[in-house]
Enzyme design. Structure first.
Site, PDB file in Angstrom:
ATOM      1  N   GLY A  36       0.847  -1.210   0.000  1.00  0.00           N
ATOM      2  CA  GLY A  36       0.000   0.000   0.000  1.00  0.00           C
ATOM      3  C   GLY A  36       0.875   1.250   0.000  1.00  0.00           C
ATOM      4  O   GLY A  36       0.677   2.174  -0.804  1.00  0.00           O
ATOM      5  N   HIS A  37       1.859   1.285   0.904  1.00  0.00           N
ATOM      6  CA  HIS A  37       2.784   2.430   0.924  1.00  0.00           C
ATOM      7  C   HIS A  37       3.539   2.511  -0.401  1.00  0.00           C
ATOM      8  O   HIS A  37       3.749   3.590  -0.945  1.00  0.00           O
ATOM      9  CB  HIS A  37       3.821   2.268   2.043  1.00  0.00           C
ATOM     10  N   GLY A 150      -3.170   7.348   1.810  1.00  0.00           N
ATOM     11  CA  GLY A 150      -4.034   6.251   1.397  1.00  0.00           C
ATOM     12  C   GLY A 150      -5.484   6.488   1.808  1.00  0.00           C
ATOM     13  O   GLY A 150      -5.759   7.101   2.844  1.00  0.00           O
ATOM     14  N   GLU A 151      -6.397   5.976   0.983  1.00  0.00           N
ATOM     15  CA  GLU A 151      -7.833   6.124   1.295  1.00  0.00           C
ATOM     16  C   GLU A 151      -8.293   5.132   2.366  1.00  0.00           C
ATOM     17  O   GLU A 151      -9.436   5.172   2.785  1.00  0.00           O
ATOM     18  CB  GLU A 151      -8.664   5.944   0.022  1.00  0.00           C
ATOM     19  N   ASP A 153      -7.259   5.119   5.379  1.00  0.00           N
ATOM     20  CA  ASP A 153      -7.517   6.029   6.501  1.00  0.00           C
ATOM     21  C   ASP A 153      -8.318   7.211   5.956  1.00  0.00           C
ATOM     22  O   ASP A 153      -7.814   8.322   5.842  1.00  0.00           O
ATOM     23  CB  ASP A 153      -6.196   6.505   7.103  1.00  0.00           C
ATOM     24  N   LEU A 192      -4.393  -3.989   3.017  1.00  0.00           N
ATOM     25  CA  LEU A 192      -3.036  -4.009   3.558  1.00  0.00           C
ATOM     26  C   LEU A 192      -2.919  -2.984   4.684  1.00  0.00           C
ATOM     27  O   LEU A 192      -3.451  -1.879   4.601  1.00  0.00           O
ATOM     28  CB  LEU A 192      -2.018  -3.688   2.459  1.00  0.00           C
ATOM     29  N   SER A 194      -0.024  -2.036   8.199  1.00  0.00           N
ATOM     30  CA  SER A 194       1.167  -2.423   8.960  1.00  0.00           C
ATOM     31  C   SER A 194       0.751  -3.301  10.132  1.00  0.00           C
ATOM     32  O   SER A 194       1.516  -4.136  10.600  1.00  0.00           O
ATOM     33  CB  SER A 194       1.884  -1.185   9.482  1.00  0.00           C
ATOM     34  N   ARG A 195      -0.468  -3.111  10.610  1.00  0.00           N
ATOM     35  CA  ARG A 195      -0.942  -3.900  11.761  1.00  0.00           C
ATOM     36  C   ARG A 195      -1.181  -5.365  11.398  1.00  0.00           C
ATOM     37  O   ARG A 195      -1.249  -6.212  12.290  1.00  0.00           O
ATOM     38  CB  ARG A 195      -2.235  -3.288  12.319  1.00  0.00           C
TER      39      ARG A 195
END
Ligand code: PAF
Length: 286
Positions: A36-37, A150-151, A153, A192, A194-195
């Site tokens: 995603g990043h 990103g959408e 959040d 996706l 990080s968590r």
């Protein structure tokens, strides 16, 4: 690619790029980077002369100490990924470099025109003040032409747009353009995050019910009312052992206030999968 750890060096490099008339794209992150990043960074690399990625786990946006302590960190791995996709600078400061002791503890309160009073803002008091504190600082330091978010959040993106376009800070970031980028999902549908690194394989399977239910709700929205769909999504996810919905709200994409129509609507969900808090969303009027 250069890794920078001080504000002074960052500003020196930014100044040199500006002198040469280069455009700068900024991707703010908290590290633990995933595809995603990477999609944001690729876009920033393509659309600007220079791409700066910040990697900073911002303590002031965490209202849960355990969550902050458990947040995954691996700068070496992040730097490898960023170098392979063409980022020019990684800004990875320590908390002490980023904030004075006073700033670290001060409660900032920004006016977000009510956008922060719902959903994440209601569940995580002070969270968006911390996000805006760090993002506005990054904007001042990097002076980007474009900044990428990103959408996934969605509420964060709405609040940052508000800060740049309509708050008392509007106009102080030059012609900065905020670029929202679509959610990236695994082939299974899992958004996706990080968590996700904190999920066991079994929990990853369980978590699939979140995105699958959201996708299914597009069908339910053809016949049911907004409130009926909200309830059906919540009940369906809660029926899965190991998942617990914190909230599911269908809101207007611009105001983030509850809406009675699917026009311009987005459904935002937060679900606990075991101890891991996951968020996802679906746009009904995409
Ligand atoms: O979305 C995130 O990772 C963070 O909230 C951000 C925008 C990098 C600010 O710390």
């Amino acid at each position: 690619m250069q890794i920078i750890t001080t504000k002074q060096e960052l500003q020196r490099q930014v100044e040199a790029c500006k002198q040469e008339g280069k455009t700068i794209g900024l991707v703010p992150t908290m590290g633990a980077l995933h595809e995603g990043h990477a999609s944001l960074v690729r876009r920033a690399v393509n659309e600007n002369d220079i791409c700066v990625v910040s990697v900073f786990v911002n303590p002031t946006q965490f209202n849960n100490k355990e969550d902050l302590a458990l947040y995954p960190r691996d700068l070496e791995r992040d730097a490898k990924l960023l170098s392979s996709i063409g980022a020019h600078y990684v800004f990875a400061p320590s908390p002490e470099e980023m904030y004075t002791a006073e700033e670290m503890n001060q409660t900032f309160t920004f006016d977000f025109g009510g956008l922060d009073k719902v959903m994440e803002g209601k569940m995580r008091p002070g969270h968006f003040n911390g996000v805006v504190q760090v993002v506005s600082r990054l904007f001042y330091l990097v002076q980007p032409d474009r900044a990428y978010f990103g959408e996934k959040d969605f509420q964060q993106l709405a609040i940052i747009r508000f800060m740049v376009e309509r708050s008392t800070l509007a106009g102080t970031f030059g012609n900065l353009q905020i670029v929202g980028c679509p959610i990236v999902r695994e082939s299974t549908g899992l958004a996706l995050s990080s968590r996700n690194e904190r999920l066991s394989e079994a929990e990853k399977q369980t978590a699939l019910a979140i995105s699958h239910t959201l996708m299914e709700s597009l069908e339910w929205a053809k016949t049911g009312s907004v409130r009926e769909v909200e309830k059906r999504v919540t009940d369906t996810i809660n029926a899965v052992e190991g998942l617990e919905v914190e909230y599911y709200e269908i809101v207007d994409k611009t105001t983030l206030q509850p809406t009675d129509t699917f026009h311009n609507a987005i459904g935002c969900v937060t679900v606990y999968c075991g101890k891991v808090r996951l968020i996802d969303n679906i746009q009904y009027d995409a």
